[in-house]
Design an enzyme around this catalytic site. Structure first.
Site, short mmCIF file in Angstrom:
data_model
loop_
_atom_site.label_atom_id
_atom_site.label_comp_id
_atom_site.label_asym_id
_atom_site.label_seq_id
_atom_site.Cartn_x
_atom_site.Cartn_y
_atom_site.Cartn_z
CD GLU A 20 37.83 38.38 37.85
OE1 GLU A 20 38.48 38.13 38.73
OE2 GLU A 20 38.17 38.70 36.68
CG PHE A 40 41.72 33.58 25.22
CD1 PHE A 40 42.70 33.05 25.90
CD2 PHE A 40 41.09 35.01 25.34
CE1 PHE A 40 43.54 33.77 26.85
CE2 PHE A 40 41.85 35.61 26.30
CZ PHE A 40 43.13 34.95 27.24
CD GLN A 41 39.84 35.80 29.46
OE1 GLN A 41 39.16 36.54 29.10
NE2 GLN A 41 41.23 36.06 30.13
CE LYS A 71 33.38 40.26 22.11
NZ LYS A 71 35.10 40.46 22.31
CG MET A 120 38.68 29.02 64.47
SD MET A 120 38.13 29.37 66.33
CE MET A 120 36.88 30.45 66.00
#
Lengths: 584, 197
Positions: free
Chosen positions: A50, A112-113, A162, A481
Site C-alpha cells: 500500500e 477485523f482489520q 463500508k 550514507m
C-alpha cells in the site's frame, strides 16, 4: 439521482478529472472495486504494497501538477500508507488517499482489520475526513481535492466506512467549495513586495535560494526572469532542483549539507538572501546561528508558518511564489528605470568574480579510477545520455545526493525525490506513478541497493502494468550514507551497514519478468545504460560501484555550512567532525 | 528559533468549527510541535456550528508566533486571537471538597465568604465550595484551604474575553459573510475602560 456510495465515489473522481488510481483492494473497499469492474474511463494500477500506492500518487502528482490518488483498504493497508502520507506532507505534494473502514456501527469495536485511521493520519496529513454519513460523501471528496491542491499543497486522507459505500444516497456533485475557515493567501502584500524590490536593488551580494515551492507553483520561468533581470546567482534546494537550469551561468546548483562549495559560500557571505518557496530546513541551514549571518532575508512563501520558523526573516511575503515573483519583477523593472547606482554595479561585479573564483577553486569533483566504477561517473553518463530530458526519480541515500549533484537539470517537474522525510524505498513506486502519467517518456529510477529492496516488489507492478521504468541501482553493498557517517563521525566503527549479501539484482529483475543488466567496470557503464534505455519494458541495471566512495562536499550535521568538508578527511578533520555532533 | 524574549503566559482564544476531531487536532498540534498547554477549555458559542477554545500557553515571542500560525494552519480553525495582547478579563472556576470538622466549620465559611465562594454541597465532615476568579485568587483560596485537608480539587481551566464593546464573534460572522441582526443600540455610550473587581 440515487447511487451507491461506491458509485458516488467513482463519479466524484471522474468529476475531479482523475484518470489513474493507484490501489490495492481489500475487504472494506470491495464495494468500490465491484463498482470499478464496469466503470469506464478510470485506469486502476494494482500495486503490491500500500505504501507504493501513496508514493506512486506522489510521483504522478509531482510530474503532472495534478492531484494523485491512492485507494487502499482498512487497517493494515491504512497503516502501510502512513509513510507515503508523511512523505507527501513534508514535501508538500498534493495527493488524496482513500482508505476503507469497517462499517460505522462497528467503528470502535476492534473489528477485523480495524484501525483508527483518521486518528493515525491526523498528524501526517494536511487534513482528513471520516465519512460517517453518505450525504457528506460527495462534498467531502470535493473538499479533499480542493484542500490538497490549494494553498500549500499536501496530502488529504478520506476514510470510507463500508456501509457508506454499500448504501444508496442521493448524488449531487457540489459545484463549488466554500470553507469559511480556509482561505489561503495568494497575492503578496504590495508594500512588502516594494520593500523587497528596493532591498534587492541595493544589495551588493544577493543570492536567490529556491525551494520546492517554486516547482509547486510553477514559478520557474519567473525565477529565471528575476535572476536574469537582476543578475542574481541562484541556488536551489534538493526539492527545488529543476526550478532553475543547472547549466545556466547564474546557477550555483544545490546548497546545504551536500551542496556545492560555491553555493554555500555565496549564501554564507550574502547580504541579501531571497528565499522562494523554501523552508530553511536543517539540512540546508546547518548551524542556524551561522547561516547567512550578514544577510537581510526576504522570504516568499504561501505558508505563513514557514516564515521565521527556523531563521528570523526581515521581509516576509506571504503568497503564491509565481504571483509574487511576477509582481516583484514588475516592481524591480520600475525601480530600475530610475537607474542603479554605480556603487552597487561595481559591488555586483566583484560578487560575480568572487563566486567565479569559488567555483573555479572548488568545483564538484571525484577521483577517476580505471578499474572501479565511480558512482558520480554513472550520474554524469545518465545525464549525458538522456540530455537532461528524462524524468528522474531517486531513492534515499548517497546515490540520491550524487544524482542531485551530477545530473544536469533542465526542467521543473522532472525530478522526484524524498526530501523532507528521506523515505528509503521511495524510488521504484514513485517512478511507477511517474511512468503511468507519462507513458511515452523515459523515466529513470536512480536507486541504492539498500533503498531499492525496501520496495522491490513493485517490479511486479511495472511488469504487469507495462510501465517501462529504467532502474539504475548504485550498488556498493552498503547502507552507504550510514557507512559514510560511521566512517567520518563514528571513527570507522561500521555497525549494521553491510548489505553485500544480495540479492542478485539481475536475477531478481528476471524473476519479475524484467530485464536485468550488470556493469562492473567503468567501460561497461555507457553500454549498460544505452542498452537499458533502448530496451522496451522495465529494466534494472546493477551498477557495481566503488564500495567506499563518499559524498562530498559534506557539512557534518549541526556544523556550519562555511566549514564544509571537501574531500575524504584526515584523522584530525574526522575528530573535529565527531566533536561537532550536536545530537542529530 | 532562539533569542526570543522571556517566556511568559499567553491566553489564546481560538474559534473552531464545532466538528468531531477538532479538539484532537488542536491537542495533537501541541504535542507534535512540543508546545505545552497549561490549560484548555472548550464550549459552544452562540452559533452552534462554532466552538471557542481558550488556551493558556507559555512561551517566548517566537514560540507564541508559531503557535498562532500553526493553529491558523489547521483547516478547521476559523480565528485565533492572542488575548494577552489586549485588555481582557480572565476567569477560572474551581470546585473544592475540603475537610470540615466541627471546630473548623465556621472558619472555612469565613474564608469562603471572603472569596465570595459558594457552598454547593455539605456533609457532616466536608464542605464542597465553588469559587470563581482570576488565577491568583484561585491560588490564594486553595492555599488557605489546604491546612484543613483538601479531599478533591477540580479546575475548569481559564476562560477569557476581551474588554470593551467590540465583539469577537461578530467579526467572525462578518468574515464568514453571514448577515446578522444588528445589535440593539446601547442606551449609554460604550465605555472601553472596563473595571477590575
Amino acid at each position: 439521482m440515487k447511487l451507491t456510495g461506491a458509485r458516488i465515489f467513482l463519479e466524484c473522481l471522474k468529476r475531479e478529472g482523475v484518470d489513474i488510481v493507484f490501489g490495492l483492494p481489500g475487504g472494506a473497499v470491495l464495494p468500490i472495486y465491484d463498482a470499478l469492474y464496469d466503470f469506464p474511463g478510470l485506469r486502476h494500477i494494482l500495486v503490491r504494497q500500500e505504501a507504493a500506492a501513496g508514493h506512486a500518487a506522489e510521483g504522478y502528482s509531482r510530474t503532472t501538477g495534478r492531484v494523485g490518488v491512492a485507494l487502499v483498504t482498512s487497517g493494515p493497508a491504512a497503516t502501510n500508507l502512513v509513510t507515503a502520507l508523511q512523505d507527501a506532507y513534508m514535501d508538500s505534494i498534493p495527493i488524496v488517499a482513500f482508505t476503507g473502514q469497517v462499517p460505522t456501527h462497528l467503528i470502535g469495536n476492534d473489528a477485523f482489520q480495524e484501525a483508527d485511521n483518521v486518528g493515525i493520519t491526523r498528524s501526517c496529513t494536511k487534513h482528513n475526513f471520516l465519512v460517517k454519513d453518505g450525504n457528506d460523501l460527495a462534498p467531502m471528496i470535493k473538499e479533499a481535492f480542493y484542500i490538497a491542491a490549494t494553498g500549500r499543497p499536501g496530502p488529504v486522507h478520506v476514510d470510507l466506512p463500508k456501509d457508506v459505500l454499500v448504501k444508496e444516497w442521493l448524488f449531487e456533485y457540489p459545484e463549488k467549495v466554500h470553507l469559511r475557515s480556509y482561505n489561503p493567501t495568494y497575492e503578496g502584500h504590495p508594500g512588502q513586495i516594494k520593500k523587497a524590490a528596493k532591498s534587492i536593488l541595493r544589495a551588493k551580494r544577493p543570492v536567490l535560494y529556491v525551494g520546492g515551492g517554486a516547482i509547486s507553483s510553477d514559478a520557474s520561468e519567473e525565477v529565471q526572469r528575476l535572476a536574469e533581470l537582476t543578475q542574481i546567482p541562484v541556488t536551489t534546494t534538493l526539492m527545488g532542483l529543476g526550478a532553475f537550469p543547472s547549466e545556466h551561468p547564474l546557477s550555483l546548483e544545490m546548497l546545504g549539507m551536500h551542496g556545492t562549495y560555491y553555493a554555500n559560500m555565496a549564501v554564507h557571505n550574502s547580504d541579501c538572501l531571497i528565499a522562494v518557496g523554501a523552508r530553511f530546513d536543517d539540512r540546508v541551514t546547518g548551524k542556524v546561528e551561522l547561516f547567512a549571518p550578514q544577510a537581510e532575508i526576504i522570504h516568499i512563501d504561501i505558508d505563513p508558518s514557514s516564515i521565521s520558523k527556523n531563521i528570523k526573516v526581515h521581509i516576509p511575503i506571504v503568497g503564491d511564489a509565481r504571483r509574487v515573483l511576477t509582481k516583484l519583477v514588475e516592481e524591480i523593472e520600475k525601480e530600475m528605470r530610475e537607474g542603479v547606482p554605480s556603487i552597487v554595479r561595481e559591488a555586483r561585479k566583484q560578487w560575480a568574480e568572487q563566486i567565479a573564483d569559488w567555483r573555479a577553486r572548488f568545483p564538484l569533483r571525484y577521483d577517476w579510477d580505471d578499474e572501479v566504477i565511480k558512482p558520480q561517473y554513472v550520474m554524469q553518463e545518465i545525464s549525458n545520455l538522456t540530455r537532461g530530458e528524462a524524468l528522474i526519480v531517486t531513492g534515499v541515500g548517497q546515490h540520491q545526493m550524487w544524482a542531485a549533484q551530477y545530473y544536469r537539470f533542465k526542467h521543473p517537474r522532472a525530478w522526484c525525490t524524498s526530501g523532507g522525510l528521506g523515505t528509503m524505498g521511495y524510488g521504484l513506486p514513485t517512478a511507477l506513478g511517474v511512468q503511468a502519467a507519462h507513458p511515452d517518456r523515459l523515466v529513470v529510477n536512480i536507486d541504492g541497493d539498500g533503498s531499492f529492496v525496501m520496495n522491490s516488489q513493485e517490479l511486479a507492478t511495472l511488469y504487469e502494468s507495462r510501465l517501462p521504468v529504467k532502474t539504475v541501482i548504485i550498488n556498493n553493498g552498503y547502507h552507504g550514507m550510514v557507512r559514510q557517517w560511521q566512517e567520518i563521525i563514528y571513527k570507522e566503527r561500521y555497525c549494521a551497514v553491510d548489505v553485500s549479501s544480495g540479492p542478485d539484482f539481475v536475477k531478481l529483475a528476471e524473476a519479475y519478468g524484467c530485464v536485468g543488466i550488470r556493469a562492473t567496470k567503468p567501460s561497461e557503464v555507457v553500454p549498460a545504460l544505452e542498452k537499458a534505455f533502448s530496451t522496451p519494458g522495465p529494466v534494472v541495471v546493477d551498477m557495481m560501484v566503488d564500495r567506499e566512495e563518499d559524498v562530498f562536499p559534506m557539512v557534518p550535521a549541526g556544523g556550519a555550512n562555511k566549514d564544509m568538508i571537501l574531500e575524504r578527511p584526515n584523522k584530525e578533520v574526522k575528530a573535529k567532525a565527531a566533536k561537532s555532533q550536536t545530537g542529530f | 528559533m532562539q533569542n526570543g524574549s522571556e517566556p511568559r503566559k499567553h491566553t489564546i482564544a481560538v474559534l473552531v468549527e464545532n466538528r468531531f476531531g477538532v479538539l484532537s487536532r488542536v491537542a495533537g498540534l501541541f504535542s507534535a510541535r512540543g508546545y505545552n498547554i497549561e490549560s484548555l477549555s472548550v464550549g459552544e458559542t452562540l452559533d452552534p456550528t462554532v466552538s471557542r477554545m481558550t488556551l493558556v500557553v507559555r512561551g517566548d515571542e517566537f514560540v507564541i508566533e508559531q503557535v498562532i500560525k500553526q493553529l491558523h494552519k489547521l483547516i478547521d480553525v476559523i480565528k485565533v486571537t492572542d488575548l494577552s495582547e489586549e485588555n481582557h478579563v480572565e476567569r477560572e472556576m474551581i470546585l473544592v471538597k475540603v475537610n470540615a470538622e466541627r471546630t473548623f466549620r465556621a472558619e472555612i465559611l469565613r474564608i469562603a465568604d471572603i472569596f465570595r465562594a459558594k457552598v454547593v454541597d455539605v456533609t457532616p465532615v466536608t464542605y464542597t465550595l465553588e469559587a470563581t476568579g482570576e488565577e491568583s485568587k484561585m491560588t490564594a483560596i486553595i492555599e488557605l484551604l489546604r491546612p484543613f485537608g483538601i479531599q478533591e480539587l477540580v479546575r475548569t481551566g481559564k476562560v477569557a474575553i476581551a474588554r470593551g464593546s467590540k465583539s469577537r464573534t461578530r467579526k467572525v460572522d462578518e468574515k464568514l459573510g453571514k448577515a446578522r441582526e444588528p445589535a440593539p443600540p446601547l442606551k449609554e455610550p460604550a465605555r472601553d475602560i472596563g473595571f477590575e473587581d
